[in-house]
Design a protein around this motif. Structure first.
Motif, PDB file in Angstrom:
ATOM      1  N   TYR A 123       1.007  -1.165   0.151  1.00 59.12           N
ATOM      2  CA  TYR A 123      -0.103   0.527   0.386  1.00 59.12           C
ATOM      3  C   TYR A 123       0.777   0.788  -0.057  1.00 59.12           C
ATOM      4  O   TYR A 123       2.264   1.101   0.502  1.00 59.12           O
ATOM      5  CB  TYR A 123      -0.851  -0.149   1.157  1.00 59.12           C
ATOM      6  CG  TYR A 123      -1.812  -0.999   1.592  1.00 59.12           C
ATOM      7  CD1 TYR A 123      -1.818  -2.197   0.764  1.00 59.12           C
ATOM      8  CD2 TYR A 123      -2.724  -1.588   2.948  1.00 59.12           C
ATOM      9  CE1 TYR A 123      -3.160  -2.866   0.594  1.00 59.12           C
ATOM     10  CE2 TYR A 123      -2.769  -2.099   3.550  1.00 59.12           C
ATOM     11  CZ  TYR A 123      -3.405  -3.314   2.529  1.00 59.12           C
ATOM     12  OH  TYR A 123      -3.716  -4.357   3.255  1.00 59.12           O
ATOM     13  N   GLU A 124       0.803   2.358  -0.975  1.00 59.93           N
ATOM     14  CA  GLU A 124       1.183   3.470  -0.236  1.00 59.93           C
ATOM     15  C   GLU A 124      -0.094   4.617  -0.151  1.00 59.93           C
ATOM     16  O   GLU A 124      -1.108   4.064  -0.968  1.00 59.93           O
ATOM     17  CB  GLU A 124       1.964   3.992  -1.433  1.00 59.93           C
ATOM     18  CG  GLU A 124       2.889   2.802  -1.525  1.00 59.93           C
ATOM     19  CD  GLU A 124       3.959   3.201  -3.218  1.00 59.93           C
ATOM     20  OE1 GLU A 124       5.263   3.311  -3.302  1.00 59.93           O
ATOM     21  OE2 GLU A 124       3.053   3.933  -4.134  1.00 59.93           O
ATOM     22  N   THR A 125       0.239   5.150   1.036  1.00 56.37           N
ATOM     23  CA  THR A 125      -1.213   6.163   1.506  1.00 56.37           C
ATOM     24  C   THR A 125      -0.651   7.724   1.510  1.00 56.37           C
ATOM     25  O   THR A 125       0.799   8.626   1.441  1.00 56.37           O
ATOM     26  CB  THR A 125      -1.403   5.923   2.911  1.00 56.37           C
ATOM     27  OG1 THR A 125      -1.921   4.748   2.402  1.00 56.37           O
ATOM     28  CG2 THR A 125      -2.309   6.977   2.684  1.00 56.37           C
ATOM     29  N   MET A 126      -0.934   8.607   0.509  1.00 59.24           N
ATOM     30  CA  MET A 126      -0.103   9.919   0.124  1.00 59.24           C
ATOM     31  C   MET A 126      -1.369  10.846   1.060  1.00 59.24           C
ATOM     32  O   MET A 126      -1.884  11.068   1.124  1.00 59.24           O
ATOM     33  CB  MET A 126      -0.948  10.523  -1.679  1.00 59.24           C
ATOM     34  CG  MET A 126       0.082   9.373  -2.312  1.00 59.24           C
ATOM     35  SD  MET A 126       1.935   9.277  -2.696  1.00 59.24           S
ATOM     36  CE  MET A 126       2.237  10.617  -3.708  1.00 59.24           C
ATOM     37  N   TRP A 127      -0.665  11.104   2.612  1.00 59.68           N
ATOM     38  CA  TRP A 127      -0.938  12.293   3.301  1.00 59.68           C
ATOM     39  C   TRP A 127      -0.619  13.337   2.864  1.00 59.68           C
ATOM     40  O   TRP A 127       1.062  13.791   2.686  1.00 59.68           O
ATOM     41  CB  TRP A 127      -0.428  12.029   4.907  1.00 59.68           C
ATOM     42  CG  TRP A 127      -1.155  10.384   5.609  1.00 59.68           C
ATOM     43  CD1 TRP A 127      -0.341   9.533   5.130  1.00 59.68           C
ATOM     44  CD2 TRP A 127      -2.332   9.728   6.132  1.00 59.68           C
ATOM     45  NE1 TRP A 127      -1.140   8.047   5.372  1.00 59.68           N
ATOM     46  CE2 TRP A 127      -2.364   8.289   5.365  1.00 59.68           C
ATOM     47  CE3 TRP A 127      -3.610  10.489   5.243  1.00 59.68           C
ATOM     48  CZ2 TRP A 127      -3.088   7.790   6.571  1.00 59.68           C
ATOM     49  CZ3 TRP A 127      -4.360  10.336   6.782  1.00 59.68           C
ATOM     50  CH2 TRP A 127      -4.618   8.469   6.475  1.00 59.68           C
ATOM     51  N   ASN A 128      -1.648  14.045   2.610  1.00 63.32           N
ATOM     52  CA  ASN A 128      -1.346  15.822   2.265  1.00 63.32           C
ATOM     53  C   ASN A 128      -1.236  16.495   3.273  1.00 63.32           C
ATOM     54  O   ASN A 128      -2.393  17.124   4.366  1.00 63.32           O
ATOM     55  CB  ASN A 128      -3.223  16.232   1.843  1.00 63.32           C
ATOM     56  CG  ASN A 128      -2.155  17.439   0.712  1.00 63.32           C
ATOM     57  OD1 ASN A 128      -0.725  18.536   1.026  1.00 63.32           O
ATOM     58  ND2 ASN A 128      -3.398  17.806   0.401  1.00 63.32           N
ATOM     59  N   THR A 129      -0.145  16.353   4.057  1.00 59.58           N
ATOM     60  CA  THR A 129      -0.078  17.281   5.079  1.00 59.58           C
ATOM     61  C   THR A 129       0.396  18.805   5.540  1.00 59.58           C
ATOM     62  O   THR A 129       0.661  19.566   5.526  1.00 59.58           O
ATOM     63  CB  THR A 129       1.618  16.449   6.173  1.00 59.58           C
ATOM     64  OG1 THR A 129       2.421  16.915   5.415  1.00 59.58           O
ATOM     65  CG2 THR A 129       0.972  15.219   6.594  1.00 59.58           C
ATOM     66  N   THR A 130       0.303  19.517   3.817  1.00 60.39           N
ATOM     67  CA  THR A 130       0.837  20.761   3.310  1.00 60.39           C
ATOM     68  C   THR A 130       0.148  21.521   4.350  1.00 60.39           C
ATOM     69  O   THR A 130       0.803  22.630   4.139  1.00 60.39           O
ATOM     70  CB  THR A 130       0.534  21.184   1.936  1.00 60.39           C
ATOM     71  OG1 THR A 130      -1.070  20.580   1.931  1.00 60.39           O
ATOM     72  CG2 THR A 130       1.549  19.679   1.282  1.00 60.39           C
ATOM     73  N   GLN A 131      -1.168  21.724   4.223  1.00 61.70           N
ATOM     74  CA  GLN A 131      -2.207  22.563   5.193  1.00 61.70           C
ATOM     75  C   GLN A 131      -1.133  22.586   6.730  1.00 61.70           C
ATOM     76  O   GLN A 131      -2.076  23.728   7.600  1.00 61.70           O
ATOM     77  CB  GLN A 131      -3.350  22.070   5.057  1.00 61.70           C
ATOM     78  CG  GLN A 131      -3.381  20.915   5.883  1.00 61.70           C
ATOM     79  CD  GLN A 131      -5.667  20.636   5.949  1.00 61.70           C
ATOM     80  OE1 GLN A 131      -6.504  20.879   7.073  1.00 61.70           O
ATOM     81  NE2 GLN A 131      -5.973  20.031   5.201  1.00 61.70           N
ATOM     82  N   PHE A 132      -0.261  21.715   7.267  1.00 58.73           N
ATOM     83  CA  PHE A 132      -0.007  21.953   8.589  1.00 58.73           C
ATOM     84  C   PHE A 132       1.638  22.222   8.839  1.00 58.73           C
ATOM     85  O   PHE A 132       1.967  21.850   9.435  1.00 58.73           O
ATOM     86  CB  PHE A 132      -0.260  21.062   9.685  1.00 58.73           C
ATOM     87  CG  PHE A 132      -1.567  20.568   8.561  1.00 58.73           C
ATOM     88  CD1 PHE A 132      -2.546  20.331   9.964  1.00 58.73           C
ATOM     89  CD2 PHE A 132      -2.007  18.726   8.778  1.00 58.73           C
ATOM     90  CE1 PHE A 132      -3.971  20.356   9.675  1.00 58.73           C
ATOM     91  CE2 PHE A 132      -3.163  18.667   7.993  1.00 58.73           C
ATOM     92  CZ  PHE A 132      -4.504  19.188   9.419  1.00 58.73           C
ATOM     93  N   ASN A 133       2.116  23.259   7.824  1.00 53.02           N
ATOM     94  CA  ASN A 133       3.091  23.103   7.661  1.00 53.02           C
ATOM     95  C   ASN A 133       3.835  24.278   8.212  1.00 53.02           C
ATOM     96  O   ASN A 133       4.964  24.398   8.001  1.00 53.02           O
ATOM     97  CB  ASN A 133       3.452  22.928   5.755  1.00 53.02           C
ATOM     98  CG  ASN A 133       4.065  21.375   5.251  1.00 53.02           C
ATOM     99  OD1 ASN A 133       3.713  21.065   6.377  1.00 53.02           O
ATOM    100  ND2 ASN A 133       4.398  21.623   4.556  1.00 53.02           N
ATOM    101  N   ASP A 134       2.505  25.351   8.302  1.00 51.96           N
ATOM    102  CA  ASP A 134       3.302  26.269   9.615  1.00 51.96           C
ATOM    103  C   ASP A 134       3.372  26.303  10.398  1.00 51.96           C
ATOM    104  O   ASP A 134       3.106  25.398  11.137  1.00 51.96           O
ATOM    105  CB  ASP A 134       1.575  27.016   9.371  1.00 51.96           C
ATOM    106  CG  ASP A 134       2.059  28.526  10.978  1.00 51.96           C
ATOM    107  OD1 ASP A 134       3.121  28.825  10.536  1.00 51.96           O
ATOM    108  OD2 ASP A 134       0.631  28.980  10.562  1.00 51.96           O
ATOM    109  N   LYS A 135       5.082  26.470  10.698  1.00 50.73           N
ATOM    110  CA  LYS A 135       5.742  26.433  12.318  1.00 50.73           C
ATOM    111  C   LYS A 135       5.255  26.365  13.414  1.00 50.73           C
ATOM    112  O   LYS A 135       5.572  25.689  14.588  1.00 50.73           O
ATOM    113  CB  LYS A 135       6.901  26.080  11.665  1.00 50.73           C
ATOM    114  CG  LYS A 135       7.718  25.245  11.125  1.00 50.73           C
ATOM    115  CD  LYS A 135       7.912  23.404  11.317  1.00 50.73           C
ATOM    116  CE  LYS A 135       8.902  23.071  12.687  1.00 50.73           C
ATOM    117  NZ  LYS A 135      10.486  23.063  11.780  1.00 50.73           N
ATOM    118  N   SER A 136       4.422  27.154  13.508  1.00 49.94           N
ATOM    119  CA  SER A 136       3.568  27.792  14.586  1.00 49.94           C
ATOM    120  C   SER A 136       2.797  27.036  15.744  1.00 49.94           C
ATOM    121  O   SER A 136       2.217  27.506  16.417  1.00 49.94           O
ATOM    122  CB  SER A 136       3.117  29.304  14.063  1.00 49.94           C
ATOM    123  OG  SER A 136       1.975  29.049  12.893  1.00 49.94           O
TER     124      SER A 136
END
Length: 338
Positions: free
Chosen positions: A236-249
């Protein structure tokens, strides 16, 4: 060089068995393998595949003959595939479910997972007889109880890739990436492919299989005499879209990584996957006996039947467990985890 070849293969695949997308069927706390009949199960799972999925999944029932729709692009595949769900833990302790996106060349299936059935490696079918799974077969890989990097490193088929683009391959790690990933996190699950030839399951859902994978899509080692039957290499490969959480704050003040599995595992060591066979009739064996490649196993060759993206994405099951799982709003705790 291996990973360069893999990247090129995604653009122009050679003979390598099956690679296809399965859209999300359900996201809820059910686990008919590890916690059969328990409603709800201990943690949230993402499930793809056939709509016969339920809390019990009686092993005497041929799932391939019971399903009426499937979220997979090959319409004869009523198997079920599931993993834990990835969450982001905000600095204030609130959680939100991480969304998914489709893999390269599989944009038809929204969310869900990429499923592989390979034979020799990513680039070839080889010449060894591959025996299809049988009705009633199920297995798991990994364990939510794995809690050390040493243990996780030994599970060479369970890895993460910090995606720079959708085509990023390589630089796999046994734990979550430590920095924001420009294109998200890919979670990878390779299952064992050597069967004892007798048991469709075992008490821990693993002992009837033997793992000779070497990680990635490299050629696996030979099967031992105790488990002599070579079966398809499921991954299995699951592409988790974490980009909305890239704000280090939003990340922890100590700089530690903020992602956590729905089990409560914040390291990534306890990643695991479940598989329940449900291909209709001899369809999977036909594919393994052929030399078709990826999507060409469908309309181009007629080896397998396919369906439209709309049909994939419309297949679903009603939630047995109704609760807020943090899909739209932030929640104060992971469902079932205290």
């Amino acid at each position: 060089m291996k990973w360069l070849a893999l990247g090129l293969a995604l653009v122009a695949p050679s003979e390598a068995g099956l690679r296809f997308g399965c859209a999300t069927l359900s996201v809820q706390r059910l686990d008919p393998l590890v916690e059969p009949g328990q409603v709800p199960s201990g943690h949230v799972h993402q499930i793809v595949g056939g709509n016969y999925f339920n809390a019990t999944m009686d092993p005497s029932i041929d799932v391939g003959e019971k399903g009426t729709c499937t979220t997979c692009s090959f319409s004869e595949d009523f198997s079920n595939y599931w993993t834990a769900v990835l969450y982001f833990k905000r600095r204030d302790g609130m959680y939100k479910r991480v969304p998914q996106y489709a893999n390269a060349q599989l944009e038809g299936a929204t969310k869900g997972m990429t499923i592989y059935y390979t034979q020799l490696d990513f680039n070839g079918n080889g010449n060894e007889k591959i025996t299809s799974f049988k009705p009633g077969f199920r297995m798991t890989v990994g364990s939510p109880l794995t809690n050390s990097k040493e243990q996780a490193t030994k599970n060479v088929g369970l890895r993460y890739t910090c995606l720079q683009t959708i085509l990023t391959r390589g630089a796999e790690t046994p734990d979550f990436p430590k920095a924001p990933c420009p294109a998200g996190i890919m979670a990878i699950h390779h299952f064992p492919a050597c069967w004892d030839g007798k048991n469709l399951d075992s008490p821990n859902h693993q002992d009837h299989m033997f793992d000779t994978t070497k990680g990635g899509f490299r050629v696996a080692g030979p099967c031992p005499s105790t488990h002599p039957v070579r079966m398809p290499q499921v991954a299995y490969e699951t592409m988790w879209n974490t980009t909305q959480f890239n704000d280090k704050s939003m990340w922890p003040t100590d700089g530690s990584q903020p992602f956590v599995w729905s089990t409560g595992d914040g390291k990534g060591y306890g990643t695991h996957g479940d598989y329940l066979f449900g291909w209709k009739g001899d369809s999977l064996q036909r594919a393994m006996d052929s030399t078709c490649m990826f999507s060409a196993c469908g309309a181009k060759t007629g080896v397998l039947k396919t369906q439209s993206a709309a049909a994939q994405n419309s297949c679903a099951v009603k939630n047995t467990v109704v609760e807020d799982i943090g899909e739209d709003d932030w929640i104060p705790a992971l469902p079932g985890v205290h």
